[in-house]
Motif scaffolding. Structure first.
Motif, PDB file in Angstrom:
ATOM      1  N   HIS A 143     -83.342  18.557  44.374  1.00  0.00           N
ATOM      2  CA  HIS A 143     -83.298  17.795  43.153  1.00  0.00           C
ATOM      3  C   HIS A 143     -84.010  18.828  42.083  1.00  0.00           C
ATOM      4  CE1 HIS A 143     -87.177  16.633  44.668  1.00  0.00           C
ATOM      5  NE2 HIS A 143     -87.703  16.511  43.442  1.00  0.00           N
ATOM      6  N   ALA A 144     -84.109  18.612  40.920  1.00  0.00           N
ATOM      7  CA  ALA A 144     -84.924  19.300  39.931  1.00  0.00           C
ATOM      8  C   ALA A 144     -85.720  18.547  39.342  1.00  0.00           C
ATOM      9  CB  ALA A 144     -83.909  20.099  38.846  1.00  0.00           C
ATOM     10  N   THR A 145     -86.941  18.994  38.668  1.00  0.00           N
ATOM     11  CA  THR A 145     -87.893  17.996  38.142  1.00  0.00           C
ATOM     12  C   THR A 145     -87.679  18.155  36.558  1.00  0.00           C
ATOM     13  OG1 THR A 145     -89.274  18.741  39.614  1.00  0.00           O
ATOM     14  CG2 THR A 145     -90.246  17.282  37.787  1.00  0.00           C
ATOM     15  N   ASP A 146     -87.501  17.310  35.783  1.00  0.00           N
ATOM     16  CA  ASP A 146     -87.241  17.382  34.242  1.00  0.00           C
ATOM     17  C   ASP A 146     -88.711  17.501  33.513  1.00  0.00           C
ATOM     18  OD1 ASP A 146     -84.673  17.434  34.029  1.00  0.00           O
ATOM     19  OD2 ASP A 146     -84.452  15.164  33.402  1.00  0.00           O
ATOM     20  N   ARG A 147     -88.914  18.716  33.234  1.00  0.00           N
ATOM     21  CA  ARG A 147     -90.210  19.320  32.313  1.00  0.00           C
ATOM     22  C   ARG A 147     -89.815  19.329  30.922  1.00  0.00           C
ATOM     23  NH1 ARG A 147     -94.330  19.352  35.950  1.00  0.00           N
ATOM     24  NH2 ARG A 147     -93.788  19.879  38.146  1.00  0.00           N
ATOM     25  N   ASN A 148     -91.082  19.076  30.315  1.00  0.00           N
ATOM     26  CA  ASN A 148     -91.161  19.763  28.754  1.00  0.00           C
ATOM     27  C   ASN A 148     -91.351  21.249  28.966  1.00  0.00           C
ATOM     28  OD1 ASN A 148     -90.568  18.461  26.398  1.00  0.00           O
ATOM     29  ND2 ASN A 148     -91.899  16.750  26.811  1.00  0.00           N
ATOM     30  N   ILE A 149     -90.542  22.215  28.222  1.00  0.00           N
ATOM     31  CA  ILE A 149     -91.041  23.345  28.269  1.00  0.00           C
ATOM     32  C   ILE A 149     -91.565  23.425  26.866  1.00  0.00           C
ATOM     33  CG2 ILE A 149     -89.292  24.511  29.774  1.00  0.00           C
ATOM     34  CD1 ILE A 149     -87.822  25.574  27.532  1.00  0.00           C
ATOM     35  N   GLU A 150     -92.751  24.611  26.938  1.00  0.00           N
ATOM     36  CA  GLU A 150     -93.692  24.447  25.472  1.00  0.00           C
ATOM     37  C   GLU A 150     -92.673  25.391  24.356  1.00  0.00           C
ATOM     38  OE1 GLU A 150     -96.864  23.244  24.943  1.00  0.00           O
ATOM     39  OE2 GLU A 150     -96.113  21.997  26.660  1.00  0.00           O
ATOM     40  N   PRO A 151     -92.610  24.444  23.353  1.00  0.00           N
ATOM     41  CA  PRO A 151     -91.782  25.310  22.358  1.00  0.00           C
ATOM     42  C   PRO A 151     -92.722  26.317  21.755  1.00  0.00           C
ATOM     43  CG  PRO A 151     -92.607  23.251  21.484  1.00  0.00           C
ATOM     44  CD  PRO A 151     -93.095  23.330  22.796  1.00  0.00           C
TER      45      PRO A 151
ATOM     46  N   ALA B 108     -82.892  12.315  26.849  1.00  0.00           N
ATOM     47  CA  ALA B 108     -83.747  13.469  26.997  1.00  0.00           C
ATOM     48  C   ALA B 108     -85.197  13.170  27.670  1.00  0.00           C
ATOM     49  CB  ALA B 108     -83.712  14.542  25.760  1.00  0.00           C
ATOM     50  N   GLN B 109     -85.632  12.109  27.093  1.00  0.00           N
ATOM     51  CA  GLN B 109     -86.982  11.843  27.243  1.00  0.00           C
ATOM     52  C   GLN B 109     -87.273  10.927  28.651  1.00  0.00           C
ATOM     53  OE1 GLN B 109     -89.159  11.311  23.508  1.00  0.00           O
ATOM     54  NE2 GLN B 109     -87.028  11.784  22.654  1.00  0.00           N
TER      55      GLN B 109
ATOM     56  N   ASN C 204     -86.537  10.813  31.970  1.00  0.00           N
ATOM     57  CA  ASN C 204     -86.940  10.901  33.158  1.00  0.00           C
ATOM     58  C   ASN C 204     -87.999  12.169  32.864  1.00  0.00           C
ATOM     59  OD1 ASN C 204     -85.278   9.484  34.569  1.00  0.00           O
ATOM     60  ND2 ASN C 204     -83.604  10.875  33.885  1.00  0.00           N
ATOM     61  N   VAL C 205     -88.529  12.627  31.926  1.00  0.00           N
ATOM     62  CA  VAL C 205     -89.202  13.764  31.831  1.00  0.00           C
ATOM     63  C   VAL C 205     -90.637  13.422  32.660  1.00  0.00           C
ATOM     64  CG1 VAL C 205     -90.375  13.330  29.646  1.00  0.00           C
ATOM     65  CG2 VAL C 205     -90.072  15.727  29.984  1.00  0.00           C
TER      66      VAL C 205
ATOM     67  N   ILE D  61     -97.347  14.723  31.947  1.00  0.00           N
ATOM     68  CA  ILE D  61     -98.533  15.350  32.346  1.00  0.00           C
ATOM     69  C   ILE D  61     -99.790  14.602  31.785  1.00  0.00           C
ATOM     70  CG2 ILE D  61     -99.353  17.409  31.604  1.00  0.00           C
ATOM     71  CD1 ILE D  61     -96.954  17.804  33.543  1.00  0.00           C
ATOM     72  N   GLU D  62    -100.041  13.845  31.074  1.00  0.00           N
ATOM     73  CA  GLU D  62    -101.404  13.336  30.347  1.00  0.00           C
ATOM     74  C   GLU D  62    -101.215  12.170  31.383  1.00  0.00           C
ATOM     75  OE1 GLU D  62    -103.599  14.900  29.141  1.00  0.00           O
ATOM     76  OE2 GLU D  62    -102.300  16.753  28.674  1.00  0.00           O
TER      77      GLU D  62
END
Ligand SMILES: Nc1ncnc2c1ncn2[C@@H]1O[C@H](COP(=O)(O)OP(=O)(O)OP(=O)(O)O)[C@@H](O)[C@H]1O
Ligand SMILES: [Mg+2]
Lengths: 571, 446
Positions: free
Chosen positions: B33-41, B67-68, B70-71, B74-75
């Motif tokens: 599986h992959a992990t959904d993460r936010n990449i930094e814009p 989009a949000q 399953n992300v 982090i905090e």
């Protein structure tokens, strides 16, 4: 569209807005980030405003007012933006204007006009005034009006906080093009240097500021950054380091002047101590000793003394190691090992302290580069990392419509599946028959991705097998030969020989385990000394498209591994 | 996304003989599986990503929400942990009495106590600071009272300092778990009741992790390990937190030294008592541990079985030995009897032979008379008789019983003096041939 909102009319700067200090910067025509000094010549501008008889003092000038005019001096307010009174930490404001609950927000009661009257100035207004001063300094330096900025914020700045800051900036005539995370700005500052090479790495940004410390673990993959973990601490701070020196000099002073009062118990004495101790701390970052000198510290007594760096290193040791623990803890939180960390970027003003850099270096293996002034000659000034990153980002996006920028920063664009494990090939090493894994695409790489590898073949060439696999990073720990455990005698020498360094260090290495073989492919008839090129394309659906060919050879093999995952899905 | 080239200097393996695949490619597995993460814009490469992703696309509201969904977060939430209610009496504590305060209660983490991580202590501290900062209280029109705030600071100072924390944890009575009594143990579940006790005691172990008490399914080895561990327990528990305050002034050095010595002794005494307490506790648990009894029974059963087997074997061996001995005796007896019998037989035969020989000799000697003492016709003179008899005696002496019997038989067949004499002469010839006689030695028969 108003004139300021027109990209063509925009003059954008980078702003780093901290609780303790702020900085402004811009990117030159040649693409170099520059930090702007204000009218006082400061690049680190204290985030402080002070009101004297209706006159507003800012930055360094306001800071000196801690001594005589503390009540009308506002400092350490950034984190209060957009917060409720019950959730703010008032501690840093103890020696200056105290925060108050004001309707649903926070205010400071100061005499900010010529009138003999105290006004409640909200944190938003304070921020607006502060940003205005920054904007003016930048405009003065650049010789043109500034109307936009990229502003750095901590990774845990809430939307409410950003909103409040955005509004305050607008009031100050600054259109915030984008808020970017401080640690990412630091990584960008390093990556934007002309000599920087694009490489996949894990970077830890460890920021020891004035009122807080923040750690972020960032995966950098082909110039794309993903934050894997963060930690924040409000006890391991620059102010605490100042306090260590305050206590030291206060005690030294009391030893010498037994009948004098404790300067820490006198508001002015304490304010003078604070200012001087911060200066001493900064001086100890460069010199091996520093002078402390305060006129009329308490009871009219002038006091001068010196301190050497070794002493300071000792005094600060508890905080230094607490900081180092925090950094390691963040690595752990990212489910990584110190061996996985390519670089530690030390940021924040206190990163100038050599002992902090060496403590961090000691906590990491030699393979980890610690970027700080005392450990690396190529380090960027840690106080300027945020503002440089912001300035670079400002130059990258300043010609875009604000709406465009907002759309591009939306999760629909930023949320991306990341590989959970590295993908690579199995090679031969020594007499191993099973093959050793060699990564081509690292874990935590955002998808889609394309990577190419050039791989050696057996000495005689011929037919070769290319096995693609997922690799699991494994930390191999080799324990030193167990020493016979010494028998504890029943006698009373209990606390005399507590174990300190009688444990030999274990050897830790980064190795790989094969998790899952994905495919096999053959390239036949490779020339003697020939090489094979493998290109891997992984889609957002986890489908893999691999192309194999002999370098310089004809034809090649192509294969597809089904993803079985809908785009955007994840487990 | 940007492409980069990796150089790998280890060689690829040789294709195994017989490897085949359609178009030389064989899919085997698929990616985890992959992990959904936010990449930094942020940065130039992100711009390229955004351009590609937004290219000729409009995202629906649903896309935006999805989009949000399953992300990866982090905090941490600050409100993540439940706050414990604050005892009003505790809020009135004086900071100078900090030694008597329950630091975990002050920070509201009594549910963790010695288990609290550095992170949990820090968060708890922060929550309390936000709530009790005296400047905030004053700003809200409260008093300037900062006593409880100082208690909070002291609690944090103690709990975040590893040395001080151990000193406090050593005497944190609220973390103690009293061992159940014998009857309580009998009524309840041994593993549950004592497991808690050992878990609590285990906090003092230098060696971590501490083996678990386990349950009725634990192996003998595990149980033995467990008790061995506790019988050689290496404890960091110390008692300086209970020290009497040492006078701070430099005036009274003797008094200072006296208190210090007293403290040292008290610590040592408490430590000794604690070691004894723990040992008794382990003894008690061991005595009540059914597994130990079971293992002993099993051991005994095993031993008994072995003993019985051994006894049976011994019996069998003894029986076998007895049998063997009997058989031996029997054989011996038989042999003796046989010997005796054969002895008796040979004696008879000898006697018979002797008698036969006597008889034969008599016949032989008698035959001499029949042969007229080898004198031919007429009465043989005495000398001839003597000589003939002597010569025959010499012959007899040279012959054994069988030869005598043979000679006797021949003589009985010989009729007339000449024939008899001839038989004697032949015998003499034979004896001469055998070297037993010399030619002419027997005058009467020559
Ligand atoms: N040269 C130096 N040597 C040591 N410490 C320094 C130096 N320069 C600045 N500092 C310290 O760094 C801290 C300020 O850090 P920074 O400039 O990163 O502030 P900030 O981001 O506003 O901090 P925060 O928001 O945490 O209050 C102060 O404690 C200051 O004393
Ligand atoms: Mg900062």
């Amino acid at each position: 569209m108003s004139a300021e909102n027109d990209p063509a009319q925009r003059v954008a700067i980078g702003i780093s807005f901290g609780n303790s200090y702020s900085s402004i910067g811009y990117t030159t025509g040649e693409g170099r980030a520059e930090v702007i000094a204000n009218e006082d010549g400061d690049r680190q501008i204290p985030s402080i405003l002070s009101y004297v008889e209706g006159e507003e003092l800012h930055g360094g000038q306001a800071k000196t007012q801690f001594v005589r005019n503390a009540k009308n001096t506002v400092a350490y307010f950034r984190d209060f933006l957009g917060q409720e009174f019950k959730s703010i930490d008032a501690t840093p404001c103890h020696e200056s204007a105290h925060p108050l609950e004001h309707e649903s927000t926070i205010a400071f009661k100061v005499r900010d006009s010529a009138e003999d009257k105290e006004n409640e100035v909200t944190v938003s207004d304070v921020t607006t005034r502060h940003l205005k001063r920054l904007r003016n300094s930048a405009a003065y330096y650049l010789g043109k009006e500034v109307n936009a900025a990229v502003v750095t914020v901590p990774t845990n700045f809430s939307n409410a906080q950003k909103e409040a800051l955005n509004k305050a900036a607008k009031e100050a005539g600054i259109e915030v093009l984008q808020f970017i995370n401080e640690p990412v700005a630091a990584v960008l500052a390093y990556d934007a240097r002309p000599e920087a090479k694009l490489a996949d790495k894990i970077v830890v940004v460890a920021d020891l500021g004035g009122t807080r410390s923040d750690v972020a673990v960032v995966a950098s993959r082909g110039g794309i950054y993903s934050i894997l973990a963060t930690l924040h601490d409000y006890e391991v701070t620059g102010l605490k380091l100042d306090q260590v020196l305050i206590d030291y000099f206060a005690k030294e002073f009391l030893k010498k002047h037994k009948s004098a009062g404790d300067p820490r118990e006198d508001a002015r004495g304490l304010a003078k101590l604070k200012l001087e101790c911060e200066a001493v701390k900064k001086a100890l970052s460069i010199g091996t000793s520093a002078n402390f000198s305060v006129e009329s510290l308490v009871g009219g007594i002038d006091y001068t003394a010196t301190i050497n760096r070794t002493r300071y290193d000792l005094l600060g040791n508890k905080l230094f190691s607490a900081f180092s623990r925090l950094v390691l803890h963040a690595v752990e939180k990212a489910q990584l090992d110190p061996l996985d960390i390519t670089e530690v970027i030390l940021a924040g003003g206190n990163a100038h302290t050599p002992k902090i850099a060496s403590t961090i270096q000691n906590a990491f293996p030699e393979t980890t580069t610690v970027l700080a002034p005392s450990t690396s000659t190529t380090a960027i000034n840690p106080s300027e990392l945020s503002v440089r990153g912001a300035s670079i980002q400002a130059s990258l996006i300043q010609e875009f419509e604000l709406e465009d920028i907002t759309q591009s920063s939306h999760p629909v664009v930023t949320v991306t599946p990341h590989l959970s494990h590295a993908v690579g090939v199995l090679c031969i090493s020594g007499d191993e028959t099973n093959g050793v894994f060699h990564a081509i695409v690292d874990a935590e790489t955002p998808l889609p991705v394309r990577r190419t590898a050039i791989i050696s073949t057996p000495r005689e060439g011929g037919d070769v097998l290319i096995k693609l696999a997922e690799g699991l990073r494994h930390i191999k720990v080799t324990k030193p030969e167990a020493k016979p455990k010494k028998e504890k005698d029943e006698d009373d020498s209990d606390d005399s020989d507590d174990d300190e360094s009688d444990e030999e260090e274990e050897l830790r290495e980064k190795t790989w385990k094969v998790n899952n073989v994905l495919s096999e492919a053959a390239i036949k008839g490779v020339k003697k000394g020939g090489k094979v090129e493998v290109q891997i394309n992984i889609g957002v659906d986890l489908g893999v498209n691999a192309i194999y060919r002999e370098v310089g050879g004809k034809g090649g093999v192509r294969g597809i591994i089904a993803g079985g995952k809908a785009a955007n899905g994840s487990a | 996304m940007a492409s980069a080239s990796v150089q790998i200097n280890l060689p690829l393996p040789v294709l195994p003989a017989g490897w085949t695949a359609e178009k030389d490619f064989k899919p085997i597995g698929s990616l985890s599986h992959a992990t959904d993460r936010n990449i930094e814009p942020v940065g130039p490469h992100f711009l390229a990503h955004a351009r590609r992703k937004r290219h000729k696309r409009t995202f629906s509201e649903d896309d935006r929400i999805q989009a949000q969904a399953n992300v990866k977060k982090i905090e941490d939430d600050d409100e993540g942990e439940i706050s414990e209610p604050e005892d009003p009496l505790m809020l009135q504590r004086e900071a100078k009495d900090w030694k008597g305060q329950d630091h975990y209660a002050v920070l509201g983490i009594t549910r963790y106590r010695w288990r609290a991580t550095e992170d949990q202590i820090k968060r708890a501290h922060r929550r309390k600071v936000l709530k009790h900062h005296p400047d905030k209280k004053a700003a809200k029109g409260g008093t300037e009272d900062d006593q409880f705030f100082k208690c909070i600071q002291k609690a944090t100072e103690v709990l975040l300092d590893p040395v001080k924390r151990r000193q406090f944890d050593s005497v944190d009575e609220a973390a103690e778990v009293e061992p159940p009594t014998k009857s309580e143990t009998k009524k309840g579940n041994f593993y549950k009741l004592w497991g808690k006790v050992f878990e609590a005691e285990g906090r003092f172990s230098r060696q971590q992790p501490v083996p678990k008490l386990g349950n009725e399914k634990s192996s003998k080895e595990e149980v033995e390990n467990f008790y061995n561990f506790w019988y050689s327990f290496d404890s960091w528990r110390t008692f300086e937190y209970l020290d009497e305050d040492v006078p701070d002034d430099n005036e009274n050095r003797d008094q200072k030294r006296h208190v210090e010595r007293k403290n040292q002794n008290a610590r040592r005494k408490k430590k000794t008592e604690d070691t004894a307490r723990l040992r008794k506790l382990v003894d008690d648990a061991l005595a009540l541990d059914e597994r130990i009894k079971l293992f002993r029974q099993q051991e005994n059963a095993h031993k008994n079985k072995r003993r019985l087997e051994k006894e049976a074997e011994q019996k069998r061996l003894a029986e076998e030995a007895a049998k063997a001995k009997e058989e031996e005796a029997r054989l011996q007896a038989e042999k003796e009897a046989a010997e005796k019998a054969s002895k008796a037989d040979s004696k008879k035969a000898k006697e018979a032979a002797k008698n036969a020989a006597k008889k034969n000799k008599r016949v032989i000697r008698g035959a001499v008379k029949d042969a007229n003492y080898f004198h031919g016709a007429g009465d043989a003179p005495a000398s001839q008789i003597d000589s003939a008899l002597n010569d025959v005696d010499v012959i007899i002496a040279k012959l054994d019983n069988e030869e005598i019997a043979a000679l006797t038989a021949k003589l009985s067949g010989a009729k007339g003096p000449d024939a008899i004499k001839q038989v004697y002469q032949e015998e003499v010839k034979q004896l001469i041939g055998a070297g037993k006689l010399k030619e002419g030695e027997l005058k009467s028969l020559s």
